[in-house]
Design an enzyme around this catalytic site. Structure first.
Site, PDB file in Angstrom:
ATOM      1  N   ASP A   1      -8.533   3.932   1.678  1.00  0.00           N
ATOM      2  CA  ASP A   1      -7.442   4.116   2.637  1.00  0.00           C
ATOM      3  C   ASP A   1      -7.992   4.584   3.989  1.00  0.00           C
ATOM      4  OD1 ASP A   1      -5.152   4.682   4.028  1.00  0.00           O
ATOM      5  OD2 ASP A   1      -4.122   5.538   2.292  1.00  0.00           O
TER       6      ASP A   1
ATOM      7  N   ASN B   1       2.311   1.426   4.351  1.00  0.00           N
ATOM      8  CA  ASN B   1       2.615   0.151   5.024  1.00  0.00           C
ATOM      9  C   ASN B   1       2.331   0.202   6.524  1.00  0.00           C
ATOM     10  OD1 ASN B   1       5.470  -2.072   5.578  1.00  0.00           O
ATOM     11  ND2 ASN B   1       3.407  -2.630   5.044  1.00  0.00           N
TER      12      ASN B   1
ATOM     13  N   CYS C   1       0.865  -1.184   0.000  1.00  0.00           N
ATOM     14  CA  CYS C   1       0.000   0.000   0.000  1.00  0.00           C
ATOM     15  C   CYS C   1       0.899   1.230   0.000  1.00  0.00           C
ATOM     16  CB  CYS C   1      -0.972  -0.024   1.182  1.00  0.00           C
ATOM     17  SG  CYS C   1      -0.203   0.038   2.814  1.00  0.00           S
TER      18      CYS C   1
HETATM   19  P1  4NP Z   1      -1.752   2.842   4.120  1.00  0.00           P
HETATM   20  O1  4NP Z   1      -2.336   4.219   4.679  1.00  0.00           O
HETATM   21  O2  4NP Z   1      -1.217   3.142   2.748  1.00  0.00           O
HETATM   22  O3  4NP Z   1      -2.946   1.945   4.058  1.00  0.00           O
HETATM   23  O4  4NP Z   1      -0.704   2.395   5.095  1.00  0.00           O
HETATM   24  C1  4NP Z   1      -1.578   5.395   4.741  1.00  0.00           C
HETATM   25  C2  4NP Z   1      -0.738   5.597   5.798  1.00  0.00           C
HETATM   26  C3  4NP Z   1      -0.010   6.790   5.891  1.00  0.00           C
HETATM   27  C4  4NP Z   1      -0.166   7.746   4.902  1.00  0.00           C
HETATM   28  C5  4NP Z   1      -1.003   7.538   3.838  1.00  0.00           C
HETATM   29  C6  4NP Z   1      -1.711   6.358   3.755  1.00  0.00           C
HETATM   30  N1  4NP Z   1       0.546   8.958   4.991  1.00  0.00           N
HETATM   31  O5  4NP Z   1       0.299   9.856   4.163  1.00  0.00           O
HETATM   32  O6  4NP Z   1       1.380   9.129   5.898  1.00  0.00           O
END
Ligand code: 4NP
Length: 156
Positions: free
Chosen positions: A125, A11, A8
Site C-alpha cells: 500500500d 480507492n 483496495c
Molecule cells: P489504497 O490506499 O487502499 O491503495 O487506496 C489507502 C488509502 C487510504 C487509506 C489507507 C490505504 N487510509 O487509511 O485512509
C-alpha cells in the site's frame, strides 16, 4: 459485457491505478465494447475524492488518462454487476467476502495471484510506503496478465 472491478482499501491509491492502467490496455487492444472497468474501496473515508497525488503523478508519467475518477465504496450490488472483483491484497479479499452473502457467481481474486514471479501476492500500500513506482510496475504486470486471461476465457 465483461465487468471488472478493482478493489483496495481507500480507492485512492492502488485500485484507481489498476482501473486506469487496465482501461488503457483495454482501449489499446480495441476491447472497450467488451470490457467495462471500475474500482472501489472497502473503506468509506475517501468517498468522492480524486486519486492520491502519488497515483495521479505516476499515471501522468506513463501517459495514462485518469480524468474524472472519484473514490467510492464497494457495496452488495457490485456482486450482481461485476463478474470479476480483483483485490489488491488479502485483507481486501476478506472484507469483500464479508459483504457477499448471496450466491452470485462473481469471481473474487487477487491481482498478483496472476503474476507467477510475484513472491508476495499483496500489492504493497503506497499510502503507507510512499513507493508508487513499485506499485505501478506490479499493477501493470497484473493487468497485462488479467487481460490475457480474460481474452482466453471469453474468446475475445
Ligand atoms: P489504497 O490506499 O487502499 O491503495 O487506496 C489507502 C488509502 C487510504 C487509506 C489507507 C490505504 N487510509 O487509511 O485512509
Amino acid at each position: 459485457m465483461i465487468n471488472v472491478l478493482f478493489v483496495c482499501l481507500g480507492n485512492i491509491c492502488r485500485s484507481p491505478m489498476a482501473e486506469a492502467i487496465f482501461r488503457d490496455l483495454v482501449k489499446k487492444e480495441g476491447l472497450e465494447q467488451q470490457i467495462r472497468v471500475d474500482s472501489a474501496g472497502t473503506g468509506d473515508w475517501h468517498i468522492g475524492a480524486q486519486p492520491h497525488e502519488g497515483t495521479r503523478n505516476i499515471l501522468k508519467k506513463y501517459h495514462i488518462p485518469a480524468d474524472g475518477m472519484k473514490a467510492r465504496q464497494i457495496n452488495v450490488n457490485d456482486f450482481q454487476e461485476f463478474k470479476y472483483i480483483v483485490a489488491m491484497d488479502a485483507s481486501n479479499v476478506q472484507n469483500i467476502k464479508k459483504l457477499n452473502s448471496d450466491q452470485s457467481d462473481t469471481r473474487v481474486m487477487m491481482l498478483l495471484d496472476l503474476v507467477e514471479e510475484a513472491t508476495d501476492k499483496n500489492v504493497p500500500d503506497p499510502y503507507f510506503t510512499g513507493n508508487f513506482e513499485e506499485v505501478y510496475e506490479l499493477v501493470k504486470k497484473g493487468c497485462e496478465q488479467l487481460l490475457k486471461e480474460l481474452r482466453q476465457a471469453h474468446n475475445i
